[in-house]
Design a protein around this motif. Structure first.
Motif, short mmCIF file in Angstrom:
data_model
loop_
_atom_site.label_atom_id
_atom_site.label_comp_id
_atom_site.label_asym_id
_atom_site.label_seq_id
_atom_site.Cartn_x
_atom_site.Cartn_y
_atom_site.Cartn_z
N PRO A 1 -4.95 4.45 2.31
CA PRO A 1 -3.32 5.19 2.04
C PRO A 1 -2.68 3.62 1.61
N LYS A 2 -1.11 3.97 0.49
CA LYS A 2 -0.75 3.27 -0.36
C LYS A 2 0.29 1.95 0.71
N LYS A 3 0.90 3.13 1.36
CA LYS A 3 1.57 2.22 3.02
C LYS A 3 0.79 2.68 3.92
N LEU A 4 1.00 1.46 4.91
CA LEU A 4 0.69 1.48 6.51
C LEU A 4 1.60 1.41 7.09
N LEU A 5 1.76 0.77 8.59
CA LEU A 5 2.45 0.38 9.62
C LEU A 5 1.78 0.19 10.76
N LEU A 6 1.61 -1.65 10.92
CA LEU A 6 0.90 -1.60 12.54
C LEU A 6 1.87 -1.46 12.88
N LEU A 7 1.97 -0.69 14.86
CA LEU A 7 3.15 -0.82 15.69
C LEU A 7 1.80 -1.09 17.08
N ARG A 33 4.13 -2.52 7.03
CA ARG A 33 5.33 -2.86 8.34
C ARG A 33 4.34 -3.26 9.24
N PHE A 34 4.74 -4.29 9.70
CA PHE A 34 4.20 -4.90 11.55
C PHE A 34 5.17 -4.74 12.46
N LEU A 91 0.06 5.63 7.30
CA LEU A 91 -0.78 5.47 8.52
C LEU A 91 -0.15 4.46 9.21
N THR A 92 -0.36 5.14 10.36
CA THR A 92 -0.32 4.14 11.59
C THR A 92 -1.14 3.57 12.51
N HIS A 116 -0.68 11.24 10.56
CA HIS A 116 -0.78 9.72 10.94
C HIS A 116 -0.90 9.23 11.62
N LEU A 117 -1.70 9.38 12.70
CA LEU A 117 -1.57 7.96 13.99
C LEU A 117 -2.98 7.70 13.98
N ARG A 118 -3.21 7.00 14.71
CA ARG A 118 -4.81 6.58 15.05
C ARG A 118 -3.92 5.27 16.16
N PHE A 119 -4.81 4.86 17.39
CA PHE A 119 -4.26 4.84 18.57
C PHE A 119 -5.42 3.93 19.30
#
Length: 220
Positions: A1-7, A33-34, A91-92, A116-119
């Motif tokens: 993916p072109k954009k990611l979020l790490l949370l 984004r982290f 994708l998070t 879009h959420l992986r945990f």
């Protein structure tokens, strides 16, 4: 993916930071984004390391939040939307204390972005679907062992097997998710986290979050 979020929150930063290292070392050039939550600034983990990564990778933006900063330091739908307006498109990857993760998963669910959420949990996840009276006492047949065990209504298959003296493979309690997966040859089980019902034969299930809703045959 072109954009990611790490949370992440607390020590949940460790697997997420590992993902970040792998991505950057592999040349990933998408936008990252982290967002990390900690109780106080003293509790931040890997702070210097992550700041150095951000200095060397212009595609990485890191936001640190602390619970003692008030509302802005607490995870909420409004806070996430303000911090990362396009979070539902990214994708998070999520990891942190169970309560924190439950709030995050609900935010993604209500926004229609759960796909879009992986945990990852460090222990068995909090059961979200309470026994509503549909649970049943069931017989669980073990194909390889050529024996059967009883599963009480409301108990997980892992609990039932352990109580019967069986030793299925698992690592849930030490943070090794998915290690208790096994094949359900037939029968009906409910996923206690998502509420999803598995009724088709020859399906992979997780013993630690599955409860029998009929006679079941397992192979492990």
């Amino acid at each position: 993916p072109k954009k990611l979020l790490l949370l992440s929150a607390g020590s949940g930063i460790t697997p997420v930071a590992s993902l970040l290292h792998t991505l950057l070392e592999g040349g990933y050039d998408g936008n990252i984004r982290f967002v990390h939550y900690a109780r106080t600034s003293r509790d931040r983990i890997l702070g210097d390391e992550l700041r150095e990564l951000a200095r060397n990778h212009p595609n990485l933006e890191i936001t640190n939040l602390c619970a003692d900063e008030g509302e802005q330091g607490q995870i909420s739908a409004g806070a996430i939307s303000k911090l990362v307006p396009d979070f539902g498109e990214r994708l998070t990857y999520l990891c942190g204390p169970a309560g924190f993760m439950e709030i995050a998963r609900e935010i993604w669910q209500k926004s229609g972005s759960s796909d879009h959420l992986r945990f990852e949990y460090f222990g068995s996840p909090t059961v979200r679907i309470e026994n509503d009276g549909n649970g049943v006492d069931a017989t669980v047949r073990l194909a390889k062992q050529e024996t059967s065990v009883n599963a009480a209504a409301g108990s997980t298959l892992l609990e039932a097997l352990e109580q019967a003296g069986q030793e299925p493979k698992y690592g849930c309690r030490i943070g090794i998710c998915q290690s208790c997966r096994c094949r359900k040859n037939n029968g009906v089980v409910r996923n206690l986290v998502t509420g999803e019902v598995s009724a088709e034969p020859q399906q992979e299930i997780q013993l630690c979050i599955s409860a029998a809703e009929s006679e079941v045959e397992l192979e492990f």
